[in-house]
Design an enzyme around this catalytic site. Structure first.
Site, short mmCIF file in Angstrom:
data_model
loop_
_atom_site.label_atom_id
_atom_site.label_comp_id
_atom_site.label_asym_id
_atom_site.label_seq_id
_atom_site.Cartn_x
_atom_site.Cartn_y
_atom_site.Cartn_z
N GLU A 130 0.86 -1.18 0.00
CA GLU A 130 0.00 0.00 0.00
C GLU A 130 0.90 1.23 0.00
O GLU A 130 1.97 1.24 0.61
CB GLU A 130 -0.92 -0.01 1.21
CG GLU A 130 -1.91 -1.14 1.10
CD GLU A 130 -3.02 -1.08 2.14
OE1 GLU A 130 -3.28 -0.01 2.69
OE2 GLU A 130 -3.60 -2.14 2.38
N ASN B 269 5.21 -12.87 3.16
CA ASN B 269 4.70 -12.04 4.25
C ASN B 269 5.13 -12.55 5.62
O ASN B 269 5.39 -11.77 6.53
CB ASN B 269 3.18 -11.90 4.15
CG ASN B 269 2.78 -10.81 3.16
OD1 ASN B 269 3.65 -10.12 2.61
ND2 ASN B 269 1.50 -10.63 2.93
N CYS C 42 -2.73 -7.10 5.74
CA CYS C 42 -2.03 -8.27 5.18
C CYS C 42 -1.20 -9.03 6.20
O CYS C 42 -1.54 -10.15 6.56
CB CYS C 42 -1.15 -7.83 4.01
SG CYS C 42 -2.13 -7.20 2.64
#
Ligand code: UDX
Length: 443
Positions: free
Chosen positions: A162, A218, A270
């Site tokens: 983002e 992630n 996320c």
């Protein structure tokens, strides 16, 4: 299947990922249709407005709407009629009742699209899903589509950050396609031809590996942040300075300095939910011990929030009741208005629940924050938020806060006390201006 330059693409789900992908693919020359079940969102996009804050997206969206190659609809029938390739970009939030991923939007996207697929079509998922999901969806797609197995599914994770969504879409650091179908591979090569020509690594794997690439990336990033935050915990009690420690580590290029920023830790839509969904899936697969370290990663991250609150409490003499507290930052990170699992708002809410009057300021996320946390106070500027504060907490490192003038801020607060939750300020400078400065992992 038509040639690349004529390829028509549908983007299912027009949230952060979908809207960004739709605008960027149009910019790359494709004809694109964005599909969403949310009529309000589609109306906004049709009028050229982005329903969230993302630097650069407004411009690229408005420009490309003018070409006539980008449009939006709520009709899956229209999307199926129009497109040769469908990219599934819907959300996979954490379930309410467990750490697992809520797959209802992904399942529903396939179920709503499939009955309209009457000619050979490629569907590629970009959402983050638990390993094994794509195989189940591929079978479901072929069962529900009138064209049967000529409706083929692949999985291609995205790695957008983002705040950098446009840049990360147009110039990704790698493209991963999970498929065993030559047709899916061919279509995806055509889609990313420009990036492949520019030298972006293009990896073709099986679907399981592609699904795992995303969640393990992630998990790694979350682990790196929690690692340095664990060092911050040790540094505080050992009398060390975690910022100097992080800098010294960063010069070893096997370690690197990125995602080694100690502070309040990770939040957002996320990292937190992805590590929890990954653990839940490992549990289902019977390999729970392989990922049990992620429980610790999550716990370290949560402790940062508690520690920030402790430091603020110490600074004002042990009790928040009746005190005036200023929180700078509401978004989960700078350059975003996303407040999902925002560490800043979590800390602000807890302090308010302990009896303080909390006033929050954020350059972009105030409206969203106000809607979700009406119990907090909000101010339209940093100086107004800091009026009469007994303590100021910097919890999201927007440039405006990094560059704040300690003298100007000092003139409006009741007490010059600051907790730098992101290690974003220069302690020497702030102390020289008369502030009591505290940060995580430093003396
Ligand atoms: C992340 C991944 O980076 C991206 O590749 C994936 O597609 C989606 O998830 P995003 O959620 O946009 O992207 O945020 P990111 O920039 O990764 O930051 C996550 C959180 O980590 C933020 O709350 C940030 O403040 C925090 N962070 C980041 C730190 O606390 N320290 C750091 O050093 C870096």
């Amino acid at each position: 299947m038509v040639e690349a330059e004529l390829m028509r693409v549908s983007i299912i789900g027009t949230g952060y990922l979908g809207a960004t992908t739709a605008a960027c693919l149009t910019d790359m020359g494709f004809e694109v249709i964005g599909v969403d079940v949310d009529e309000a969102k589609i109306d906004m996009l049709r009028s050229g407005q982005v329903p969230f804050y993302e630097p650069g997206l407004d411009e690229i969206l408005t420009e490309n709407m003018k070409t006539g190659r980008l449009r939006f609809t709520t009709s899956f029938a229209e999307a199926a009629e129009f497109a040769d390739l469908h990219l599934v970009c819907v959300g996979t939030p954490q379930r309410d009742d467990s750490g697992a991923a809520d797959l209802s939007y992904v399942n529903s996207a396939i179920e709503q699209l499939a009955p309209h697929l009457t000619r050979p079509t490629v569907v590629v998922g970009r959402s983050t899903v638990p390993v094994g999901t794509a195989a189940t969806l591929a079978a479901r797609l072929a069962t529900l589509a009138p064209v049967g197995e000529e409706a083929e599914l692949g999985w291609s994770p995205e790695f957008l950050r983002e705040g950098f969504g446009v840049e990360d879409t147009l110039h990704p650091n790698r493209i991963v396609i999970g498929t065993e179908s030559p047709r899916v591979e061919k279509v995806m090569r055509a889609l990313w031809q420009r990036q492949i020509n520019e030298g972006v690594p293009f990896l073709v794997t099986d679907m399981q590996t592609a699904e795992l690439v995303k969640v393990s990336a992630n998990a790694f990033l979350a682990t790196k942040i929690s690692f340095i935050n664990a060092m911050a915990e040790v540094s505080e009690v050992a009398g060390a300075d975690v910022m100097q420690l992080a800098e010294a580590l960063s010069y070893d290029d096997r370690i690197g300095g990125k995602f080694l920023g100690p502070g309040l830790g990770f939040g957002g839509g996320c990292l937190p939910k992805d590590i929890r969904a990954f653990m839940a899936r490992a549990d289902e697969l019977g390999v729970e011990p392989a990922l049990s370290f992620l429980r610790e990663v999550d716990a370290i991250n949560q402790r940062r929030r508690a520690r920030t609150i402790d430091i603020a409490r110490q600074l004002i003499g042990g009790n928040f009741a009746g005190r005036t507290v200023t929180v700078l930052g509401a978004a989960f990170k700078p350059n975003s208005d996303d407040i999902r699992d925002s560490p800043a708002l979590d800390v602000a809410s807890t302090i308010a629940s302990l009896g303080a009057r909390v006033t929050v300021y954020d350059p972009a996320a105030l409206d969203r924050a106000r809607e979700e946390h009406p119990q907090l106070g909000y101010a339209p500027s940093m100086l107004e938020a800091a009026q009469d504060a007994d303590v100021v907490l910097l919890l999201t490192e927007w440039a405006e806060f990094r560059e704040a003038n300690p003298k100007k801020l000092g003139a409006v607060v009741a007490q010059k006390k600051i907790v730098d939750g992101r290690n974003a300020l220069d302690p020497t400078y702030w102390r020289a201006s008369g502030w009591t400065y505290r940060a995580l992992g430093r003396q």
